[in-house]
Scaffold this motif. Structure first.
Motif, PDB file in Angstrom:
ATOM      1  N   ARG A   3       0.831  -1.202   0.000  1.00  0.00           N
ATOM      2  CA  ARG A   3       0.000   0.000   0.000  1.00  0.00           C
ATOM      3  C   ARG A   3       0.868   1.256   0.000  1.00  0.00           C
ATOM      4  O   ARG A   3       1.942   1.270   0.588  1.00  0.00           O
ATOM      5  CB  ARG A   3      -0.875   0.012   1.253  1.00  0.00           C
ATOM      6  N   SER A   4       0.363   2.332  -0.621  1.00  0.00           N
ATOM      7  CA  SER A   4       1.095   3.600  -0.624  1.00  0.00           C
ATOM      8  C   SER A   4       1.087   4.203   0.777  1.00  0.00           C
ATOM      9  O   SER A   4       0.302   3.806   1.634  1.00  0.00           O
ATOM     10  CB  SER A   4       0.457   4.578  -1.605  1.00  0.00           C
ATOM     11  N   TYR A   5       1.951   5.221   0.983  1.00  0.00           N
ATOM     12  CA  TYR A   5       2.053   5.915   2.288  1.00  0.00           C
ATOM     13  C   TYR A   5       0.687   6.445   2.690  1.00  0.00           C
ATOM     14  O   TYR A   5       0.195   6.186   3.786  1.00  0.00           O
ATOM     15  CB  TYR A   5       3.067   7.050   2.150  1.00  0.00           C
ATOM     16  N   LEU A   6       0.061   7.207   1.770  1.00  0.00           N
ATOM     17  CA  LEU A   6      -1.329   7.619   1.985  1.00  0.00           C
ATOM     18  C   LEU A   6      -2.166   6.939   0.920  1.00  0.00           C
ATOM     19  O   LEU A   6      -1.869   7.073  -0.274  1.00  0.00           O
ATOM     20  CB  LEU A   6      -1.484   9.141   1.865  1.00  0.00           C
ATOM     21  N   ALA A   7      -3.163   6.184   1.332  1.00  0.00           N
ATOM     22  CA  ALA A   7      -3.984   5.464   0.370  1.00  0.00           C
ATOM     23  C   ALA A   7      -5.454   5.715   0.663  1.00  0.00           C
ATOM     24  O   ALA A   7      -5.933   5.432   1.765  1.00  0.00           O
ATOM     25  CB  ALA A   7      -3.685   3.967   0.438  1.00  0.00           C
ATOM     26  N   LEU A   8      -6.168   6.297  -0.308  1.00  0.00           N
ATOM     27  CA  LEU A   8      -7.611   6.471  -0.204  1.00  0.00           C
ATOM     28  C   LEU A   8      -8.243   5.386  -1.062  1.00  0.00           C
ATOM     29  O   LEU A   8      -7.919   5.277  -2.245  1.00  0.00           O
ATOM     30  CB  LEU A   8      -8.043   7.844  -0.731  1.00  0.00           C
ATOM     31  N   GLU A   9      -9.105   4.581  -0.466  1.00  0.00           N
ATOM     32  CA  GLU A   9      -9.688   3.473  -1.207  1.00  0.00           C
ATOM     33  C   GLU A   9     -11.204   3.574  -1.210  1.00  0.00           C
ATOM     34  O   GLU A   9     -11.841   3.444  -0.173  1.00  0.00           O
ATOM     35  CB  GLU A   9      -9.214   2.140  -0.609  1.00  0.00           C
ATOM     36  N   GLY A  10     -11.751   3.880  -2.386  1.00  0.00           N
ATOM     37  CA  GLY A  10     -13.211   3.912  -2.566  1.00  0.00           C
ATOM     38  C   GLY A  10     -13.917   4.941  -1.715  1.00  0.00           C
ATOM     39  O   GLY A  10     -15.015   4.704  -1.215  1.00  0.00           O
ATOM     40  N   ILE A  11     -13.297   6.111  -1.543  1.00  0.00           N
ATOM     41  CA  ILE A  11     -13.910   7.127  -0.688  1.00  0.00           C
ATOM     42  C   ILE A  11     -15.123   7.745  -1.370  1.00  0.00           C
ATOM     43  O   ILE A  11     -15.083   8.145  -2.536  1.00  0.00           O
ATOM     44  CB  ILE A  11     -12.890   8.234  -0.356  1.00  0.00           C
TER      45      ILE A  11
ATOM     46  N   ILE B  63      -9.316   5.102   4.595  1.00  0.00           N
ATOM     47  CA  ILE B  63      -8.067   5.825   4.357  1.00  0.00           C
ATOM     48  C   ILE B  63      -6.965   5.188   5.198  1.00  0.00           C
ATOM     49  O   ILE B  63      -7.142   4.958   6.401  1.00  0.00           O
ATOM     50  CB  ILE B  63      -8.215   7.316   4.746  1.00  0.00           C
ATOM     51  N   PHE B  64      -5.850   4.888   4.540  1.00  0.00           N
ATOM     52  CA  PHE B  64      -4.678   4.382   5.258  1.00  0.00           C
ATOM     53  C   PHE B  64      -3.582   5.431   5.221  1.00  0.00           C
ATOM     54  O   PHE B  64      -3.297   5.995   4.164  1.00  0.00           O
ATOM     55  CB  PHE B  64      -4.147   3.106   4.591  1.00  0.00           C
TER      56      PHE B  64
ATOM     57  N   VAL C 153      -5.299   2.714   9.558  1.00  0.00           N
ATOM     58  CA  VAL C 153      -6.558   3.349   9.178  1.00  0.00           C
ATOM     59  C   VAL C 153      -6.717   4.646   9.965  1.00  0.00           C
ATOM     60  O   VAL C 153      -6.472   4.676  11.175  1.00  0.00           O
ATOM     61  CB  VAL C 153      -7.743   2.405   9.485  1.00  0.00           C
ATOM     62  N   VAL C 154      -7.087   5.708   9.276  1.00  0.00           N
ATOM     63  CA  VAL C 154      -7.376   6.968   9.984  1.00  0.00           C
ATOM     64  C   VAL C 154      -8.818   7.360   9.710  1.00  0.00           C
ATOM     65  O   VAL C 154      -9.265   7.372   8.574  1.00  0.00           O
ATOM     66  CB  VAL C 154      -6.417   8.110   9.578  1.00  0.00           C
ATOM     67  N   ASP C 155      -9.571   7.667  10.774  1.00  0.00           N
ATOM     68  CA  ASP C 155     -10.956   8.090  10.568  1.00  0.00           C
ATOM     69  C   ASP C 155     -11.386   9.176  11.548  1.00  0.00           C
ATOM     70  O   ASP C 155     -12.562   9.491  11.653  1.00  0.00           O
ATOM     71  CB  ASP C 155     -11.913   6.897  10.643  1.00  0.00           C
ATOM     72  N   ALA C 156     -10.424   9.759  12.280  1.00  0.00           N
ATOM     73  CA  ALA C 156     -10.746  10.862  13.178  1.00  0.00           C
ATOM     74  C   ALA C 156      -9.643  11.900  13.034  1.00  0.00           C
ATOM     75  O   ALA C 156      -8.534  11.568  12.623  1.00  0.00           O
ATOM     76  CB  ALA C 156     -10.825  10.370  14.624  1.00  0.00           C
ATOM     77  N   PRO C 157      -9.952  13.166  13.349  1.00  0.00           N
ATOM     78  CA  PRO C 157      -8.896  14.174  13.207  1.00  0.00           C
ATOM     79  C   PRO C 157      -7.772  13.952  14.200  1.00  0.00           C
ATOM     80  O   PRO C 157      -7.970  13.376  15.272  1.00  0.00           O
ATOM     81  CB  PRO C 157      -9.626  15.497  13.494  1.00  0.00           C
ATOM     82  N   GLY C 158      -6.588  14.373  13.841  1.00  0.00           N
ATOM     83  CA  GLY C 158      -5.459  14.250  14.744  1.00  0.00           C
ATOM     84  C   GLY C 158      -4.284  15.062  14.241  1.00  0.00           C
ATOM     85  O   GLY C 158      -4.218  15.393  13.052  1.00  0.00           O
ATOM     86  N   PRO C 159      -3.372  15.423  15.130  1.00  0.00           N
ATOM     87  CA  PRO C 159      -2.267  16.296  14.745  1.00  0.00           C
ATOM     88  C   PRO C 159      -1.241  15.624  13.824  1.00  0.00           C
ATOM     89  O   PRO C 159      -0.347  16.307  13.336  1.00  0.00           O
ATOM     90  CB  PRO C 159      -1.639  16.689  16.089  1.00  0.00           C
ATOM     91  N   ASP C 160      -1.383  14.295  13.588  1.00  0.00           N
ATOM     92  CA  ASP C 160      -0.482  13.677  12.614  1.00  0.00           C
ATOM     93  C   ASP C 160      -0.830  14.111  11.196  1.00  0.00           C
ATOM     94  O   ASP C 160      -0.051  13.920  10.278  1.00  0.00           O
ATOM     95  CB  ASP C 160      -0.531  12.145  12.733  1.00  0.00           C
TER      96      ASP C 160
END
Lengths: 313, 268
Positions: free
Chosen positions: B4-12, B67-68, B73-80
């Motif tokens: 998988r890529s560093y940031l991967a959006l899948e079927g958003i 989203i990876f 998996v990221v699904d909430a806001p965060g400072p990262d």
């Protein structure tokens, strides 16, 4: 010499700065002002000028009003006292505002009872306002934050607050007296219940209208609830809170006078009622002036504190 | 199995409930961003690019897809995933340094002591040439200076992903060019991974490794993904008439004005 402060002088050849020597027309024998160094206005003078420009108009207005009042009420059979009559008849009230207060070895002692100076009555009223208003500020901000940040709490409590805030302060007095049995706590409660509504409602609006941008910043930084409360919500809604606090302090001062008039004993409201019952209308007028000045001062103090806090965040 | 890529959006996909029933804003978005890449998202206004950025930031929930980021998996806001907002979103009651410190103190509360956090704030203000204005409040700054602080606040927390929502949209052309150069320098020195929204074709081609073009909404999706093969460092004057720059620019313009011209203009 009047021309010493002017920068421009009229000369036979036109308007010139006064330190410029005008070419002297030969045929005229008029004396021409000798060259004088321009004296710049000092900072103090400029400040005094600005003060004078601000203070002079209300001062003139005051003199005009007193003059008209005196003219209207100077007839021998006038029912309403003229300013000069106020001064002569209430001389004792005006020059002895601290009657009944004694300073004994650095301690302030206040005589009991109603026969004390007008400032003592005002201090009594201010003390009641201070307690009731402080309680209203704490409870009002807390409730405002609650209904501002929780839709459920807003829906549950807002209708209640909207109804209760329209109840006139004095209408609470019988209930308050019945509940507290004593005059002083009853009055304090009256101040509390009068001042709290604008504080609650304005704080709630301030919290509800925090811009989405600030909330997004908080979300991206994943601020905890206490961090959000102290770092975003409080500073963002401080201007609204102080709008409520300012309205609240004005209403407290209105209510205290009414409450003390009704229930008697001590305080500036009682002083007014007492002077009316003793047919000392001039004393009432003196009290009105004091009430106005104190109310004005309270409003300005709260506004000043609000500005300072908003600036410092 | 494919890496998988560093940031991967899948079927958003994003669907909003409205008074008139569900509104499909975004659909079937697959996007891969490698570490250190700068990807520009371009499209007409209203096409949902801000919505997509908000989904990556976690500010808007995706209705479908996942989203990876770096395998998680990221699904909430965060400072990262730090965000540079279009309106800079500085807190007006805090000074420049305090605005950056709000982020730094939150993220590094446990790992850095007070002095080190203070140094980190000042270091990042130096990176955006705002150290001299650390004690000022946002109201005393120009639009460009505010956005420099916004960028400092975002990069100071060393995010895994930097999201920029039309960061220079509200600035005049000269200030914008200045800040674009600064972003290129920062990206080169920090190796940040950046997803940036823009509606400026020149900005997209100058800054980005890839220009991702979005179709018009509703149900917008990715229409084309163009790699900009220009050597770095890029200097706006030197590349302005190279074939690589002109070619990429023409491709983007053709997409925006031939294949997916603005909905309002098509009707006219």
């Amino acid at each position: 010499m009047a021309s010493a402060v002017l920068k421009l002088v009229e000369t036979p050849v036109g308007t010139l700065p006064e330190n410029v020597v005008a070419p002297q027309p030969l045929r005229l024998a008029l004396p021409v002002a000798a060259p004088v160094a321009v004296v710049p206005r000092s900072a103090l003078q400029l400040w005094l000028d600005a003060r004078a420009a601000a203070i002079l108009p209300p001062l003139i207005m005051l003199v005009v009003l007193l003059g008209v009042w005196q003219a209207l009420c100077s007839a021998p059979d006038a029912r309403f006292p003229s300013p000069i009559k106020v001064w002569t008849e209430s001389h004792d009230v005006i020059v002895h505002p601290l009657k009944g207060v004694s300073f004994d070895a650095g301690k302030i002692k206040v005589a009991d009872g109603a026969d004390v100076g007008i400032l003592v009555h005002i201090a009594t009223s201010l003390e009641r306002v201070a307690i009731g208003y402080s309680l209203a500020a704490v409870a009002g901000i807390a409730l405002g934050v609650l209904i501002g940040s929780s839709l459920f709490a807003f829906r549950a409590l807002d209708p209640l607050f909207q109804v209760l805030r329209t109840v006139p302060p004095l209408a609470w007095l019988p209930l308050s007296l019945a509940a507290f049995q004593q005059a002083n706590p009853a009055t304090v409660f009256l101040i509390f219940i009068t001042a709290i509504w604008p504080i609650i409602l304005n704080t709630a609006v301030g919290v509800q209208t925090i811009p989405a941008a600030y909330r997004n910043v908080a979300k991206v930084l994943a601020l905890s609830r206490p961090q959000y409360f102290f770092k975003i919500m409080l500073p963002a809604s401080v201007p609204y809170m102080f709008t409520g606090l300012r309205i609240g302090v004005g209403m407290s001062w209105l209510a205290i006078v009414a409450a003390e008039m009704v229930q008697g004993g001590t305080g500036i409201g009682f002083f007014i009622w007492d002077s009316y019952n003793s047919s000392l209308l001039t004393d009432t007028i003196v009290a009105l002036v004091y009430i106005g000045l104190v109310g004005f001062a309270l409003d300005r103090i709260v506004a000043f504190v609000g500005r300072r806090i908003a600036r410092e965040g | 199995m494919k890496q998988r890529s560093y940031l991967a959006l899948e079927g958003i996909g994003v669907t909003f409930a409205t008074r008139n029933g569900p509104f499909v804003a975004l659909q079937n978005i697959d996007l891969n961003v490698e570490r250190g890449e700068l990807v520009a998202l371009i499209g007409h206004s209203g096409c949902g690019k801000s919505t997509l950025l908000n989904v990556i930031a976690g500010l808007t929930k995706a209705s479908t897809g996942v989203i990876f980021l770096d395998g998680q998996v990221v699904d909430a806001p965060g400072p990262d995933r730090a965000v540079v907002f279009q309106d800079h979103s500085l807190l007006p009651w805090l000074t420049v340094a305090e605005n950056v410190a709000l982020a730094v103190d939150k993220v590094f509360a446990a790992t850095l002591n007070r002095a080190a956090r203070r140094d980190l704030v000042m270091h990042n203000l130096e990176l955006v040439h705002m150290a001299g204005n650390a004690a000022k409040r946002p109201a005393e700054l120009s639009g460009g200076m505010k956005q420099r602080v916004g960028i400092a606040r975002a990069i100071a927390v060393k995010p895994r992903l930097l999201l920029m929502d039309e960061p220079f949209g509200a600035l005049d052309a000269l200030t914008r060019a200045n800040l674009q150069d600064m972003v290129m320098e920062l990206q080169a020195s920090q190796g940040s991974t950046v997803v940036m929204i823009t509606h400026d074709v020149d900005e997209a081609v100058l800054l980005a490794d890839r220009v991702v073009m979005m179709t018009n909404g509703p149900a917008a999706t990715i229409g084309e993904d163009l790699a900009v093969k220009l050597a770095r460092p890029r200097h706006r004057l030197e590349i302005a008439d190279t074939s690589g720059y002109v070619g990429a620019r023409t491709d983007v313009l053709r997409f925006l004005y031939e294949r997916f011209s603005h909905p309002g203009e098509k009707a006219a």
